[in-house]
Design an enzyme around this catalytic site. Structure first.
Site, PDB file in Angstrom:
ATOM      1  N   ASP A   1      20.475   1.247  -0.964  1.00  0.00           N
ATOM      2  CA  ASP A   1      21.224   0.221  -1.692  1.00  0.00           C
ATOM      3  C   ASP A   1      22.114  -0.603  -0.773  1.00  0.00           C
ATOM      4  O   ASP A   1      22.783  -1.523  -1.245  1.00  0.00           O
ATOM      5  CB  ASP A   1      22.093   0.864  -2.782  1.00  0.00           C
ATOM      6  CG  ASP A   1      23.261   1.652  -2.189  1.00  0.00           C
ATOM      7  OD1 ASP A   1      23.002   2.584  -1.390  1.00  0.00           O
ATOM      8  OD2 ASP A   1      24.424   1.334  -2.519  1.00  0.00           O
TER       9      ASP A   1
ATOM     10  N   LYS B   1      23.645   7.321   9.280  1.00  0.00           N
ATOM     11  CA  LYS B   1      23.212   5.925   9.129  1.00  0.00           C
ATOM     12  C   LYS B   1      24.359   4.982   9.457  1.00  0.00           C
ATOM     13  O   LYS B   1      25.489   5.263   9.087  1.00  0.00           O
ATOM     14  CB  LYS B   1      22.751   5.688   7.685  1.00  0.00           C
ATOM     15  CG  LYS B   1      21.568   6.539   7.252  1.00  0.00           C
ATOM     16  CD  LYS B   1      21.245   6.306   5.778  1.00  0.00           C
ATOM     17  CE  LYS B   1      22.330   6.844   4.883  1.00  0.00           C
ATOM     18  NZ  LYS B   1      22.046   6.683   3.449  1.00  0.00           N
TER      19      LYS B   1
ATOM     20  N   ASP C   1      23.693   7.993  -3.294  1.00  0.00           N
ATOM     21  CA  ASP C   1      24.699   7.205  -4.007  1.00  0.00           C
ATOM     22  C   ASP C   1      24.288   5.737  -4.050  1.00  0.00           C
ATOM     23  O   ASP C   1      23.999   5.129  -3.025  1.00  0.00           O
ATOM     24  CB  ASP C   1      26.068   7.342  -3.332  1.00  0.00           C
ATOM     25  CG  ASP C   1      26.609   8.756  -3.408  1.00  0.00           C
ATOM     26  OD1 ASP C   1      26.430   9.391  -4.453  1.00  0.00           O
ATOM     27  OD2 ASP C   1      27.198   9.226  -2.420  1.00  0.00           O
TER      28      ASP C   1
ATOM     29  N   ASP D   1      18.185   7.122  -0.104  1.00  0.00           N
ATOM     30  CA  ASP D   1      19.618   7.336  -0.195  1.00  0.00           C
ATOM     31  C   ASP D   1      19.927   7.925  -1.574  1.00  0.00           C
ATOM     32  O   ASP D   1      19.083   7.884  -2.486  1.00  0.00           O
ATOM     33  CB  ASP D   1      20.346   6.004   0.007  1.00  0.00           C
ATOM     34  CG  ASP D   1      21.844   6.161   0.054  1.00  0.00           C
ATOM     35  OD1 ASP D   1      22.324   7.156   0.615  1.00  0.00           O
ATOM     36  OD2 ASP D   1      22.547   5.294  -0.491  1.00  0.00           O
TER      37      ASP D   1
END
Length: 272
Positions: A209, A184, A15, A13
């Site tokens: 995250d 996602k 961000d 990922d």
């Protein structure tokens, strides 16, 4: 300590893992450089459909993270690929920005308000009530409803803002039609990413995250997963979920050691 299949490819990922807004997370540039130096295929994934891969490449470069454009995979690109396979050369009414409209044009779709086959909803910072109303009426007349991702909010310097999932809920409430979300946590996005770099799930790891998007989609796609604690999910929240990541690390900086440890062509590697 135990042995496991080697890691030959990486998905990550963006961000919360590599950057916060425009700022690189410490260790992010070094992590990406380690992957490139060792020639390990990797792909950076994002549910953000606003920007093109080229836009994101430039934004990462300004943060000091050098990534080839072809190593970025967005929910807009995954959505366009999905539609190209489902109904090539179709028509769609699109709510979104350059990242989504460019992806749709690239597969030969015609963007139209006149009896489109699909309504495709993406993210934008300027949702128009008129555009949402048009989408509702088109869906009521039979257009299929697709959305790039289910995220209900997105970040801004002033705080949270409504994102694709929230607007999709509004349209669903008005029409009774739920969208098909491509991004996602749909493992479809993971599968499309694996196919893009010719990778196998058994030898790929997903770094994220968020437990409810990154980790669960990696898990459902058969990947090993690494949760970093620099984004949405904190350590105390991990145990609340009915599934677990393979590893939990404080930040991406700790993954550089794993790249070194797993940089092998052997059939088995030593787990930490």
């Amino acid at each position: 300590m135990e042995t496991m299949r080697p890691v030959r490819t990486w998905l990550s990922d963006m961000d919360g893992v590599l950057v916060h807004e425009e700022e690189a997370i410490p260790g992010a540039a070094e992590f990406v450089r380690a992957l490139r130096d060792r020639g390990r295929p990797f792909l950076l994934l994002t549910n953000n459909s606003i920007y093109t891969a080229r836009d994101l490449q430039a934004r990462l470069a300004r943060s000091g993270i050098e990534v080839p454009e072809e190593s970025i995979w967005t929910s807009a690109l995954a959505t366009a690929q999905f539609l190209d396979k489902q109904r090539p050369g179709g028509t769609a009414y699109v709510i979104g920005e350059a990242g989504l409209t460019t992806a749709m044009h690239s597969i030969g779709y015609v963007l139209s308000e006149r009896d489109p086959e699909y309504v495709v909803l993406g993210e934008t910072r300027t949702y128009s009530f008129e555009a949402i109303t048009t989408a509702i009426r088109l869906i009521e007349r039979g257009a299929r409803f697709i959305a790039t991702n289910p995220d209900p909010t997105g970040p801004s310097q002033q705080g949270s803002i409504p994102a694709t999932g929230s607007v999709a809920a509004l349209i669903t409430r008005a029409t009774g039609v739920a969208p098909y979300f491509v991004g996602k946590p749909n493992p479809l996005m993971m599968r499309s990413a694996l196919n893009r770099i010719d990778a196998h799930s058994e030898s790929t790891v997903m770094v994220g995250d968020r437990m409810d998007t990154d980790i669960v989609s990696g898990l459902e796609a058969g990947l090993r997963t690494i949760l970093v604690l620099t984004g949405s999910t904190k350590q105390e929240a991990v145990e609340r979920f009915p599934y677990r990541p393979t590893f939990v690390r404080e930040s991406v900086a700790e993954l550089i050691e794993l790249v070194d440890r797993w940089d092998t062509d052997e059939d088995e590697v030593v787990d930490l």
